[in-house]
Motif scaffolding. Structure first.
Motif, mmCIF file in Angstrom:
data_model
loop_
_atom_site.group_PDB
_atom_site.id
_atom_site.type_symbol
_atom_site.label_atom_id
_atom_site.label_comp_id
_atom_site.label_asym_id
_atom_site.label_seq_id
_atom_site.Cartn_x
_atom_site.Cartn_y
_atom_site.Cartn_z
ATOM 1 N N PHE A 188 67.325 -43.237 -2.533
ATOM 2 C CA PHE A 188 66.432 -42.151 -2.956
ATOM 3 C C PHE A 188 64.972 -42.576 -2.827
ATOM 4 O O PHE A 188 64.121 -41.777 -2.405
ATOM 5 N N CYS A 189 64.664 -43.811 -3.199
ATOM 6 C CA CYS A 189 63.287 -44.290 -3.043
ATOM 7 C C CYS A 189 62.890 -44.308 -1.568
ATOM 8 O O CYS A 189 61.759 -43.932 -1.214
ATOM 9 N N ALA A 190 63.814 -44.719 -0.706
ATOM 10 C CA ALA A 190 63.519 -44.745 0.730
ATOM 11 C C ALA A 190 63.254 -43.335 1.252
ATOM 12 O O ALA A 190 62.309 -43.117 2.017
ATOM 13 N N GLU A 191 64.062 -42.358 0.829
ATOM 14 C CA GLU A 191 63.865 -40.977 1.270
ATOM 15 C C GLU A 191 62.543 -40.421 0.753
ATOM 16 O O GLU A 191 61.898 -39.605 1.419
ATOM 17 N N SER A 192 62.135 -40.873 -0.439
ATOM 18 C CA SER A 192 60.909 -40.376 -1.062
ATOM 19 C C SER A 192 59.671 -41.117 -0.600
ATOM 20 O O SER A 192 58.555 -40.786 -1.028
ATOM 21 N N GLY A 193 59.836 -42.145 0.241
ATOM 22 C CA GLY A 193 58.695 -42.903 0.713
ATOM 23 C C GLY A 193 58.119 -43.834 -0.333
ATOM 24 O O GLY A 193 56.923 -44.165 -0.294
ATOM 25 N N ILE A 194 58.939 -44.256 -1.278
ATOM 26 C CA ILE A 194 58.497 -45.136 -2.364
ATOM 27 C C ILE A 194 59.050 -46.536 -2.110
ATOM 28 O O ILE A 194 60.246 -46.710 -1.896
ATOM 29 N N GLN A 195 58.167 -47.517 -2.134
ATOM 30 C CA GLN A 195 58.590 -48.892 -1.909
ATOM 31 C C GLN A 195 59.325 -49.417 -3.135
ATOM 32 O O GLN A 195 58.784 -49.412 -4.242
ATOM 33 N N PHE A 196 60.552 -49.853 -2.932
ATOM 34 C CA PHE A 196 61.381 -50.330 -4.038
ATOM 35 C C PHE A 196 61.914 -51.715 -3.726
ATOM 36 O O PHE A 196 62.510 -51.946 -2.672
ATOM 37 N N ASP A 197 61.691 -52.647 -4.643
ATOM 38 C CA ASP A 197 62.182 -54.015 -4.510
ATOM 39 C C ASP A 197 63.284 -54.210 -5.543
ATOM 40 O O ASP A 197 63.029 -54.193 -6.750
ATOM 41 N N GLU A 198 64.509 -54.382 -5.084
ATOM 42 C CA GLU A 198 65.661 -54.504 -5.975
ATOM 43 C C GLU A 198 65.487 -55.632 -6.991
ATOM 44 O O GLU A 198 65.963 -55.540 -8.122
#
Length: 488
Positions: free
Chosen positions: A218-228
């Motif tokens: 979901f973060c990838a689709e929203s263009g939000i950088q997410f680091d697990e």
């Protein structure tokens, strides 16, 4: 319970510190305070008083008593449980202060750290400390202790560092929560849960793996950088219930209303993905044993309400034994870290100043919790006045059947909207009685749909999953309808 004599002595010491500071200067006082034992009451009072004097602008120190001092005096004679003043032996206390952004001249704790019976009183005290420039709003928070199985709480105001230091001295199993205050920043947080008896086929590890994948997608689709690695995972599961909290410490929101909107969109995203890929079924569960289909999200979307209490690390619910424990701290928290540092780093409400906030094209920039107003819109006034009067009394009576005629704040209404012709939606507060559960909700509120043309009232819950999307229907008395139609 502080006696009046003790209270007067504290205030005298407070005043003496100001006078002494003016006469001999900050350097002399600092040396004197260093020679005192850190746990002594005199050091605590004088240190806090001196810090306030040093930080006060001339215009403020000349105006007389501080607002926070006046509030403090009001509570000196209240019965309150003070949390233990942290001793010198707490490891890495200086590092904790620095991580919590406390200045070298700021006291670790405010002068008053006792309990408030009402959340509004605690908020007033916190706001006064910020207004007096003793602390910034990002340095000080509100905390709650659950004191009964009915959800009753008492509230505390402290710096994030001071509260973490104090709580680290207590054994696991207390009942403390942080209050995620309305319109204050927070990290993205989640509450995941399901009944194991109703979902015997679900493997908790598989569910969490699917949650991680869904959040990342979901973060990838929203263009939000997410680091697990910045996601922190907690667990308090039992044999009957799976329960997990998640805090993502690099995704901050301006307030928890925006965080809740983000989570709502993520749940919708997971429903879309479920229709495309059956492997996404792990994100949906049966709430109760008699549910036929797994339609409820494992993510609890009701925990983003105004001034939400969120359980802290190593804490349990009142009357329960399951403690919230660190499961995976990623790169943010390690089990080997000092306990106070672990507590500080697992607070959803501690967001340092200058932290950038998540922005999403579908989350309005001005989205926030709106104040409740029980003023009926002019265009709805004529038809609903009598019905609302009846509804509030009717629901007060419903609650009294469950709890008896004990003292309650009167039922009131807010957020009255017109949905269709002669159909309205009304939300209540000061009354959470739910006919579907046969008791009051502990934290979730209720709302009603009113159909004037059919003379029907339907009770709904904001926690749709918990109440299984059902409603309870009642007939509006003909006399009330007649009065409403007569006024139209």
């Amino acid at each position: 319970m502080l006696s009046r004599r003790t209270g007067r002595n504290i205030l005298r010491l407070n005043a003496a510190a100001f006078a002494l500071r003016a006469l001999v200067g900050a350097a002399v006082i600092s040396a004197w305070l260093s020679s005192l034992g850190q746990g002594t009451a005199m050091r605590r009072v004088l240190a806090a008083a001196t810090v306030r004097f040093q930080r006060a602008p001339a215009s403020v120190s000349a105006r007389g008593p501080w607002k926070s001092d006046r509030i403090h005096q009001n509570y000196l004679n209240h019965e309150s449980s003070h949390m233990a003043w942290p001793p010198v032996a707490i490891p890495n206390l200086d590092e904790l202060r620095q991580e919590a952004m406390l200045g070298s001249l700021q006291a670790l704790e405010p002068l008053y750290t006792g309990a408030f019976k009402k959340q509004a009183e605690a908020m007033e005290y916190r706001d006064s400390l910020v207004e007096d420039r003793q602390y910034s709003s990002s340095q000080i928070g509100i905390f709650a202790e659950e004191v009964s199985s009915q959800g009753q709480r008492r509230f505390f105001v402290n710096t994030y560092a001071g509260f973490a230091a104090n709580l680290s001295l207590r054994p696991p199993g207390s009942h403390f929560y942080e209050v995620i205050a309305e319109n204050r920043p927070c990290w993205l947080y989640f509450d995941l849960e399901f009944c194991k008896l109703a979902n015997p086929y679900l493997d908790p590890k598989a569910v969490m793996a699917q949650f991680r994948a869904t959040l990342s997608d979901f973060c990838a689709e929203s263009g939000i950088q997410f680091d697990e690695s910045t996601a922190v995972y907690f667990d308090s599961s039992t044999e009957k219930k799976f329960s997990s909290h998640v805090i993502v410490r690099r995704l901050a929101f301006e307030n928890n209303r925006k965080a809740g909107k983000f989570v709502e969109m993520m749940i919708s995203f997971s429903r879309r993905m479920r229709r495309r890929d059956s492997r996404r079924d792990l994100m949906f569960v049966r709430r109760d044993l008699d549910d036929i289909e797994a339609t409820s999200s494992v993510i609890d979307a009701s925990v983003y309400s105004k001034n939400r209490c969120f359980r802290l690390l190593w804490q349990s619910k009142f009357g329960k034994t399951a403690v919230l424990r660190l499961q995976d701290g990623g790169s943010e928290v390690q089990a080997s870290d000092p306990p106070a540092a672990q507590l500080l780093r697992t607070l959803a409400s501690f967001v340092p100043e200058s932290t950038p906030f998540v922005e999403h094209r579908f989350i309005p920039s001005d989205l926030k919790h709106e104040p409740r107003r029980n003023v009926l819109p002019a265009e709805l006034h004529s038809q609903l006045t009598q019905i609302l009067k009846w509804l509030m009394k009717f629901w007060d009576d419903m609650r009294s059947v469950e709890k008896g005629n004990c003292c309650h704040a009167p039922t009131s209404f807010y957020d009255v909207t017109k949905r269709k012709d002669a159909e309205y939606r009304v939300s209540l507060y000061n009354n959470r009685y739910c006919c579907q559960r046969g008791r009051s909700h502990k934290s979730h509120e209720i709302w009603f749909s009113i159909n004037v043309s059919q003379g029907l009232l339907r009770q709904h819950c904001f926690d749709k999953d918990d109440c299984r999307r059902r409603f309870k229907q009642f007939e509006i008395p003909p006399a009330v309808l007649a009065q409403a139609q007569g006024e139209d």
